[in-house]
Design a protein around this motif. Structure first.
Motif, mmCIF file in Angstrom:
data_model
loop_
_atom_site.group_PDB
_atom_site.id
_atom_site.type_symbol
_atom_site.label_atom_id
_atom_site.label_comp_id
_atom_site.label_asym_id
_atom_site.label_seq_id
_atom_site.Cartn_x
_atom_site.Cartn_y
_atom_site.Cartn_z
ATOM 1 N N UNK A 1 0.901 -1.065 0.015
ATOM 2 C CA UNK A 1 0.168 0.039 -0.068
ATOM 3 C C UNK A 1 0.738 1.559 0.087
ATOM 4 N N UNK A 2 2.083 1.215 1.075
ATOM 5 C CA UNK A 2 2.776 2.503 0.850
ATOM 6 C C UNK A 2 3.821 2.126 -0.436
ATOM 7 N N UNK A 3 4.241 1.357 -1.244
ATOM 8 C CA UNK A 3 4.284 1.791 -2.638
ATOM 9 C C UNK A 3 3.858 2.112 -3.606
ATOM 10 N N UNK A 4 2.223 1.555 -3.244
ATOM 11 C CA UNK A 4 1.100 2.254 -4.143
ATOM 12 C C UNK A 4 0.727 4.250 -4.250
ATOM 13 N N UNK A 5 1.228 4.542 -2.660
ATOM 14 C CA UNK A 5 0.935 5.784 -2.194
ATOM 15 C C UNK A 5 1.696 6.270 -2.427
ATOM 16 N N UNK A 6 3.651 5.646 -2.941
ATOM 17 C CA UNK A 6 4.559 6.657 -3.619
ATOM 18 C C UNK A 6 4.741 7.002 -5.318
ATOM 19 N N UNK A 7 3.867 6.062 -5.352
ATOM 20 C CA UNK A 7 3.437 6.363 -7.134
ATOM 21 C C UNK A 7 3.354 5.230 -7.782
#
Length: 388
Positions: A327-333
Motif C-alpha cells: 500500500x505504501x508503494x502504491x502511495x509512492x506512485x
C-alpha cells in the motif's frame, strides 16, 4: 435423384416389457449392445431416445450414462493424485485436498458420480456444517465455516472435472454463495502503528520485520531468505518455507517464479550492517536462530501478537506487513505493473487492491490537508483583522 429415408430403428431396437413400458437398445461406442438408462411409457419415446443417442454420436457430444456409475471416492483420489485441474498441485494444496477427502467428503466416497443430486449436496452441506461447528465449539472464535467452504469448493471442482470427462451431465453443486471467500478487508497498518508494534517486540525481530515490510515478503519467503539473496540494495526472492502436516519444507515461491525487490535505502543499509557483523555461507539463513536454523513464522507470529496486544493494536496480524508495504508503494506512485513485479503477482487483480487502498488513504490525507489549510487560513484572517 431419389432420397432414401433414414430408418432410425436401424441403429437400435425397441421392445415392450411385461410391465407395458418400452425398452430401447442400441450399440455402445465399442459396438456391444446396451440398454438405455431408463424405460419409456410409449414406443415413440423409446424410438426418439434412440434417435437422440445416434445424433449425439454423430455430433461428438454423446455421454455414456454407465460412466457415471464410478464411485466419487476413487475418482476424486485419482484427480488429486494426477495434479487436479492443472495437472500439478503444490504440496500444501495436495495435503489439504487429501485431508478434505478423508474428512468432510468421506461420506460421499461410495456414491456413484451420477447418483449425486443437488438435494444430496444440500443435505451433505447442512450435515457437514453442524458436524464442523460441533468439532470447534470449544475453540474461541472458530466456526468451522472455512473448512466447510474448502470442502464444498473441492467437491464442486472435482464434479466439474467429471462433467468435462462426460461422466455426468451437470454439476449438482448449486448452492448459491457456497465456497466463496468473503473475508473482510484487513485494516490498514500505518507506518506509525508498525513502528509502535516493532518497538514493543524484542530487538532480534526488528530487522526481519523491516525487511518483510520493505520487500513485501510472505512469512514463508522471509523464513527462507538466505545471506546470498541480498546484493546491491535488493533481495532475490526465490523460495519459501511451507508446512505440510507440521513438517517444514522449502519450495519455490507461491507463483513458482523468482523476483528481485529493491529495498528502501534505509532498510538496505541495515541489512548490509547485519551481514557485515555476522558470519555464514551464502546459503546460510539470513536471519538465523541461536542454533543456526532459520527463524520460523510461528515464533515471529507469537512475538508479534504479544507485542500488538500489549499496546492495544491486536487487530493487526503479522501478515498485514505485506499489505502495508505494498500500500505504501502504491502511495509512492507505484504503477500496477510495478506493484505486480515487487509482490510477485501473476495478475493485476491483487495489485489493484493495494492501489485502491492507496487511493482511499490519499483521500484521507487530502481531507487532513484541507482541514489544516483551513485552520491556517482562519489564523491569518484573524491576525489580519487584528492589525486593522
Amino acid at each position: 435423384m431419389s432420397r432414401q429415408k433414414t430408418n432410425r430403428q436401424a441403429f437400435g431396437s425397441v421392445r415392450q416389457l411385461p410391465s407395458g413400458r418400452w425398452q430401447a437398445r442400441y450399440p455402445d461406442p465399442a459396438g456391444r449392445p446396451m440398454n438405455a438408462p431408463a424405460t419409456f411409457p410409449t414406443k415413440r419415446e423409446a424410438q426418439d431416445h434412440i434417435a437422440g443417442v445416434r445424433a449425439d454420436r454423430m455430433r461428438g457430444t454423446y455421454r455414456d450414462h454407465r460412466a457415471g456409475l464410478q464411485p466419487f471416492g476413487p475418482y476424486a483420489a485419482e484427480w488429486v493424485a494426477n495434479g487436479g485441474t492443472r495437472g500439478r498441485l503444490a504440496a500444501k494444496t495436495q495435503a489439504l485436498y487429501e485431508d478434505l477427502l478423508a474428512g468432510p467428503l468421506a461420506g460421499l466416497h461410495d456414491r456413484a458420480l451420477s447418483a449425486i443430486t443437488p438435494a444430496d449436496v444440500r443435505a451433505w452441506y447442512t450435515r457437514t456444517r453442524k458436524t464442523l461447528q460441533k468439532a470447534v465449539k470449544n475453540r474461541p472464535g472458530a466456526t468451522g465455516e472455512a473448512r466447510l467452504r474448502q470442502a464444498y469448493s473441492l467437491l464442486r471442482t472435482i464434479l466439474n472435472a467429471a462433467v468435462k470427462d462426460r461422466l455426468i451431465s451437470e454439476n449438482p453443486c448449486q448452492i448459491e454463495g457456497a465456497g466463496q471467500v468473503n473475508d473482510p478487508e484487513r485494516p490498514y497498518l500505518s507506518p506509525e502503528h508498525l513502528a509502535a508494534i516493532v518497538g514493543a517486540m524484542p530487538e532480534k525481530w526488528h530487522l526481519p520485520i523491516r525487511v518483510a515490510f520493505g520487500a513485501h515478503l510472505r512469512v514463508g519467503e522471509l523464513e527462507a531468505l538466505q545471506r546470498g539473496d541480498y546484493s546491491n540494495g535488493a533481495v532475490r526472492v526465490e523460495r519459501q518455507r511451507i508446512y505440510v502436516r507440521g513438517q517444514g519444507i522449502i519450495t519455490p515461491t507461491k507463483t513458482g517464479e523468482a523476483r528481485t525487490v529493491v529495498l528502501p535505502p534505509s532498510i538496505a543499509a541495515e541489512v548490509e550492517a547485519h551481514l557485515a557483523s555476522t558470519t555464514g555461507f551464502p546459503k546460510s539463513p539470513m536471519f538465523p536462530r541461536r542454533d543456526g536454523e532459520a527463524i520460523t513464522g510461528n515464533a515471529l507470529s507469537h512475538a508479534w501478537r504479544k507485542a500488538a496486544r500489549g499496546i492495544g493494536l491486536g487487530q493487526f496480524h503479522v501478515h498485514d506487513l505485506r499489505h502495508a508495504g505494498l500500500t505504501l508503494a502504491a502511495q509512492a506512485g507505484g504503477t500496477t505493473r510495478e506493484l505486480m513485479a515487487r509482490a510477485g503477482h501473476r495478475t493485476a487483480r491483487a495489485a489493484l487492491i493495494y492501489q485502491h487502498a492507496a487511493e482511499e488513504r490519499n483521500a484521507v490525507l487530502a481531507e487532513r490537508m484541507d482541514l489544516v489549510g483551513a485552520v491556517r487560513v482562519e489564523s491569518v484572517r484573524g491576525a489580519d483583522r487584528m492589525l486593522r
